[in-house]
Design a protein around this motif. Structure first.
Motif, PDB file in Angstrom:
ATOM      1  N   TYR A   1     -23.122  29.682  82.697  1.00  0.00           N
ATOM      2  CA  TYR A   1     -23.550  28.556  81.821  1.00  0.00           C
ATOM      3  C   TYR A   1     -23.238  27.131  82.315  1.00  0.00           C
ATOM      4  N   SER A   2     -21.851  26.967  83.007  1.00  0.00           N
ATOM      5  CA  SER A   2     -21.556  25.717  83.454  1.00  0.00           C
ATOM      6  C   SER A   2     -22.369  25.174  84.256  1.00  0.00           C
ATOM      7  N   GLU A   3     -22.975  26.127  85.342  1.00  0.00           N
ATOM      8  CA  GLU A   3     -24.018  25.630  86.404  1.00  0.00           C
ATOM      9  C   GLU A   3     -25.310  25.566  85.864  1.00  0.00           C
ATOM     10  N   ALA A   4     -25.661  26.072  84.693  1.00  0.00           N
ATOM     11  CA  ALA A   4     -26.913  25.870  84.193  1.00  0.00           C
ATOM     12  C   ALA A   4     -26.986  24.645  83.509  1.00  0.00           C
ATOM     13  N   LEU A   5     -25.847  24.031  82.492  1.00  0.00           N
ATOM     14  CA  LEU A   5     -25.493  22.983  82.136  1.00  0.00           C
ATOM     15  C   LEU A   5     -25.733  21.566  83.052  1.00  0.00           C
ATOM     16  N   LYS A   6     -24.970  21.658  84.315  1.00  0.00           N
ATOM     17  CA  LYS A   6     -25.143  20.865  85.343  1.00  0.00           C
ATOM     18  C   LYS A   6     -26.817  20.527  85.584  1.00  0.00           C
TER      19      LYS A   6
END
Length: 641
Positions: free
Chosen positions: A209-214
């Motif tokens: 999720y953190s990579e997706a948000l970036k």
């Protein structure tokens, strides 16, 4: 999350295709075509906004094509495919796409070959993911060969979308990153933002999720309009929902839910997902009214993909409140999934139906669920590896082609080396031959020039001896006899003396330098007898300084011979000389109004023969003609200005 991602993915692909049709356009024709020609109809079609009128013009243009090499043929075929796609005519599109690819291959047109494979990739989007990916890959490679990295980047993005839609998330990331390498952030911001969105969807599906948000934030950074931004914000909201960060998801949904910039289907999607999320956050929330309204609106506008999401949400909402109603919506979900040939959605519908069904019907659902689940897993695994295999096979094929090209080049270089050796040997022999011919020609020309000079020196020597010896002796005899000899005898001696002086002057030395023309004119005016008018024209049009000395001597003697003969035989009262330049020759036209002569006598006279012999020494020529009165002649002197 999966359904929302699928909807966002479909929105992205459709938008990419529409922009691809208009944005990539076609190569402009190099010249303005004639009215009624194929190119003329193509340009008219480009300028027409009405799709049906555009298609009609493109059909007229195709009918006007006379030659398969006509560059407007491929442009017209591509335009027709685009018009068919916009009008929803899909039955014969494949035929015209194949026609475009064949015509472009025949013409060697890399741009339209790549465009044809792009169109083919789009036609495979729903029926054959492998061919969708493969043809997009072909198109990408052809655009790279054509030298257009921006279009190659767009096709890499198409490959990423194909892989994303069938669960190859790692492969999709690789293709999307490749697209970003090719795309220019300033010139192609829409495609750059789309590539980042694909990366966000891929990471989200893998729960990173953190990579997706970036990546979604990067997509927002390059978004070119509010519609794209709303789509990316919607994906971020769903990301927060899946992380159960409902407060942040709610904040984003409130920002986008009533946006006027969003399309009608997007507004419905936002409201439906927002209501479903609020219910997930608070099970007492009465979200069904909003979701039922969304379903009704989706049915009104024919959004069948959207109805899948509505049936899924409503089935989940009523599962504990009203199992029968939940079962009803799950069944509708299954029916629409089947009609759309969407096995993944069918599995989702069955997973909702099985807990709500009993007996034989439940067994049928379970059997179907297991069959589809196994098939999807097998297909997804196969596709993941198949996408990689397609890329690997095509890259290996390219390597083999390059290796063959290298071997052919080596063989060609060997052949060229041998051919070069043969050419060098042939050229050496040719140079020797040409040198020999040139040497022979040089000595021959030098011999001719020397012959002219020798004749001139002989004439000059005879002239001097006649003047210095014979004329002086006659003069002394005439002077000694004058006191005793009768007058008639003295007159005869006087005439002999004058003829001797004339002969000496006729063979005197000739000035061949800068004063040649002046000397020539003096000779002519001095030779013409009193009472005969001499007209000379065009002498100043000749660059006498560039005429060789031996040719000047011949010109001088030929004209001298003509006026002397005229003086002796013609009794002319008018003599005309016209000088002109004709190609690589000097033309001298002579005419007089004397008594003339018969052509046979004229051609066989010793004077004319001597005159022609002089001209032959410099490759000149003379043409004579006579009439009842006068003589006409044309003399041609070779002259390289």
């Amino acid at each position: 999350m999966k359904k929302a991602a699928e909807i966002s993915f479909l929105f992205l692909v459709c938008l990419t295709f529409l922009i691809g049709c208009g944005g990539e356009g076609s190569k402009k024709l190099p010249v303005t075509p004639e009215p009624g020609s194929a190119g003329h109809y193509y340009l008219l079609g480009l300028d027409t906004a009405d799709i049906e009128a555009k298609l009609e013009l493109y059909n007229k243009g195709l009918a006007a094509v006379k030659d398969k090499k006509d560059s407007s043929l491929v442009a017209l075929l591509d335009g027709k495919i685009y018009a068919y796609s916009r009008l929803g005519i899909e039955d014969s599109v494949d035929f015209w796409i194949d026609s475009l690819i064949s015509a472009a291959e025949f013409q060697g047109d890399l741009f339209y070959m790549a465009k044809g494979y792009y169109r083919k990739s789009w036609s495979f989007r729903k029926v054959n993911p492998e061919e969708q990916f493969r043809t997009a890959y072909y198109s990408r490679n052809l655009y790279l060969k054509y030298g257009d990295s921006a279009l190659a980047g767009r096709r890499s993005l198409d490959m990423a979308n194909a892989q994303l839609g069938y669960g190859d998330y790692a492969g999709s990331q690789e293709s999307a990153i490749e697209a970003l390498k090719f795309l220019d952030e300033e010139r192609d911001p829409h495609y750059v933002s789309s590539a980042y969105n694909v990366l966000g969807l891929s990471y989200g599906e893998q729960r990173l999720y953190s990579e997706a948000l970036k990546e979604y934030q990067n997509a927002l950074k390059y978004a070119v309009d509010r519609k794209d931004s709303l789509s990316y914000l919607h994906n971020i909201a769903l990301l927060y929902k899946n992380q159960e960060n409902y407060s942040e998801a709610t904040r984003i949904f409130r920002e986008i839910i009533n946006s006027d910039e969003a399309s009608e289907s997007s507004q419905i999607r936002f409201r439906d997902n927002y209501a479903f999320m609020r219910w997930l956050q608070d099970s007492t929330c009465k979200a069904d009214k909003v979701m039922l309204k969304a379903l009704e609106q989706r049915q009104e506008i024919g959004d069948r993909e959207g109805t899948l999401a509505s049936y899924s949400h409503l089935s989940d909402f009523y599962r504990n409140k009203d199992p029968e109603l939940s079962r009803f919506y799950a069944k509708r979900y299954l029916e629409v999934a089947k009609s759309l040939s969407n096995p993944a959605a069918e599995v989702e519908a069955l997973s909702r139906l099985i807990p709500l069904t009993e007996g034989k019907e439940e067994d049928e659902y379970v059997e179907r669920y297991l069959f589809l689940s196994d098939s999807l897993k097998e297909a997804n695994v196969r596709l993941k590896y198949q996408f990689a295999k397609i890329r690997f096979d095509e890259e290996r094929k390219e390597q083999q082609i390059n290796l063959l090209k290298a071997e052919n080049l080596t063989q060609t270089l060997r052949s060229e080396k041998l051919r070069t050796s043969n050419i060098i040997a042939s050229l050496t022999a040719l140079v020797i031959l040409l040198f020999s011919v040139g040497l022979y020609y040089y000595f021959r020309q030098r011999g001719r020039k020397e012959k002219v000079k020798q004749i001139y020196r002989t004439e000059s020597r005879i002239s001097r001896r006649i003047h210095d010896e014979l004329a002086n002796d006659i003069y002394h005899v005439m002077s000694s006899l004058e006191p005793v000899a009768p007058s008639p005898m003295i007159d005869k001696l006087e005439r002999i003396y004058q003829r001797t002086r004339d002969f000496s002057r006729e063979n005197s030395e000739i000035v061949t330098g800068a004063e040649f023309l002046k000397g020539l004119l003096n000779m002519l005016s001095g030779t013409v007898p009193a009472g005969t008018k001499l007209i000379i024209r065009g002498e100043d049009t000749i660059n006498w300084n560039k005429l060789e000395a031996e040719k000047k001597i011949v010109v001088y003697r030929v004209l001298q011979e003509m006026v002397v003969n005229m003086k002796k035989h013609s009794q002319a009262k008018l003599v005309a000389l016209v000088f002109s330049k004709e190609g690589k020759q000097i033309k001298i036209s002579y005419s007089d109004n004397g008594v003339g002569a018969e052509q046979k006598v004229l051609e066989n006279g010793n004077g004319i023969k001597n005159l022609k012999d002089r001209l032959k020494t410099i490759k000149g020529n003379a043409i004579f003609e006579t009439a009842e009165k006068g003589v006409k002649a044309e003399f041609f002197i070779p002259f390289k200005s």
